[in-house]
Motif scaffolding. Structure first.
Motif, PDB file in Angstrom:
ATOM      1  N   HIS A 276       0.834  -1.200   0.000  1.00  0.00           N
ATOM      2  CA  HIS A 276       0.000   0.000   0.000  1.00  0.00           C
ATOM      3  C   HIS A 276       0.870   1.251   0.000  1.00  0.00           C
ATOM      4  O   HIS A 276       1.967   1.267   0.573  1.00  0.00           O
ATOM      5  N   SER A 277       0.371   2.297  -0.614  1.00  0.00           N
ATOM      6  CA  SER A 277       1.090   3.565  -0.640  1.00  0.00           C
ATOM      7  C   SER A 277       1.151   4.165   0.757  1.00  0.00           C
ATOM      8  O   SER A 277       0.357   3.822   1.643  1.00  0.00           O
ATOM      9  N   GLU A 279       0.299   7.107   1.515  1.00  0.00           N
ATOM     10  CA  GLU A 279      -0.954   7.848   1.721  1.00  0.00           C
ATOM     11  C   GLU A 279      -2.057   6.917   2.229  1.00  0.00           C
ATOM     12  O   GLU A 279      -2.807   7.263   3.154  1.00  0.00           O
ATOM     13  N   TYR A 306       9.422   5.169   4.129  1.00  0.00           N
ATOM     14  CA  TYR A 306      10.036   4.558   2.948  1.00  0.00           C
ATOM     15  C   TYR A 306      11.273   3.753   3.331  1.00  0.00           C
ATOM     16  O   TYR A 306      11.450   2.612   2.887  1.00  0.00           O
TER      17      TYR A 306
END
Length: 336
Positions: A276-277, A279, A306
């Motif tokens: 999933h991102s 965001e 990240y």
């Protein structure tokens, strides 16, 4: 030549001992000369190592007085407290200005000798709380890879020994030499994020049957939604003031801090186990925005979402990334 003495105590952890031994031994000056002379020393000629084998050590405690740097590796929980002779030898070396460093729970030996009193120090995050309780005059920092107080240095667990050694080599000989041994060790000269990214952030246990138990379960089930103090107090059947007081009494923290820590823990799970991102994970974990998520995550974990995902995502590495290039001959290195 700079002399390094590695103090081997009974039930020494082999990796804690071998990492500095190999790293310093493989360090060379630009003209090819060895930069360090490394010696193992112990109180007795034979020392039991954690893992079921015995080490034969040629040098005694007198080597500590001859060394420019002393490294104290960690020992397993079965180890007895360090003897009065060992502690006295470390104190004498410190008084003489010798640089002294510990690996992992070797920090407990330095603390026992009084060498960490009034100083910042670290150890493996699992043992950090115990170090702080047993030695209240030590300022324990559980979320860093190493602490450099100048003469006295401490490192976190296992691989952090390499980080500490590279730091000392860079101090002694400069970045170029340190970068070369980092390449030989197949690791970066500096790692981002410190030890905080490895810590398992568990909440303190709440007594079974407590009025808070169902409320805390409800929080875990509703992290993605707005959670207010008023709603939590209402679920517990208390006023906000009483709820906040009872919450701190039973958990040692505030409802807001508990909620934020739970959201970070959920985000860690999603970063490790999904694609999933950032965001989307920010929404799933209940943060108001990706910016708020990144700021809170870095504050708690010590690195970015990240970077954390890059380090801990559970994907299996591609075969080409795991194997040596076809036809390439293996070269010698500190782990050889």
């Amino acid at each position: 030549m700079h002399s390094v003495a590695i103090l081997v105590l009974d039930h020494v952890v082999p990796f804690d001992m071998a990492a500095p031994q190999q790293t310093f031994a493989w360090t060379h000056l630009p003209d090819g000369r060895p930069a360090y002379r490394v010696r193992l020393c112990a109180e007795t000629p034979e020392v039991r190592a954690d893992g079921g084998f015995t080490l034969r050590v040629d040098r005694g405690l007198e080597a500590l007085a001859e060394a420019d740097t002393i490294v104290v590796p960690g020992c397993s929980p079965e180890a007895a407290p360090p003897s009065a002779r060992v502690l006295a030898a470390l104190r004498q070396a410190a008084e003489a200005g010798t640089r002294i460093a510990s690996v992992c729970v070797g920090a407990f030996v330095l603390a026992e000798a009084g060498l960490l009193d009034g100083l910042r120090a670290t150890t493996h995050w699992v043992a950090a709380g115990d170090l702080a309780r047993r030695f209240p005059r030590v300022e324990v920092e559980p979320d860093v890879l190493y602490v450099d107080n100048g003469q006295i240095l401490t490192s976190a667990g296992a691989a952090a020994a390499l980080d500490l050694c590279l730091h000392m080599i860079r101090r002694d000989l400069g970045s170029a030499v340190a970068a070369n041994i980092a390449r030989m060790s197949v690791m970066p000269l500096e790692r981002e994020g410190g030890q905080a990214q490895f810590i398992v952030h568990e909440h303190p246990p709440v007594p079974r049957g407590s009025a808070l138990e169902p409320v805390l379960e409800w929080i875990e089930d509703n992290l993605a939604h707005e959670v207010t103090l008023g709603a939590l107090a209402a679920r517990a059947g208390m006023s906000e003031r009483t709820f906040s007081r009872r919450f701190r009494e039973q958990t040692g923290t505030t409802p807001l801090q508990w909620l934020l820590r739970a959201r970070v823990r959920r985000a860690q799970y999603l970063l490790e186990n999904t694609d999933h991102s950032v965001e989307r994970i920010a929404r799933q974990a209940g943060f108001g925005s990706p910016t708020a998520f990144r700021e809170r995550f870095r504050k708690v974990v010590g690195t970015t979402p990240y970077t954390y995902r890059t380090a801990f995502h559970g994907k299996t590495a591609a075969p080409a990334a795991r194997s040596r290039t076809a036809g390439a001959a293996p070269g010698p290195g500190p782990g050889s």
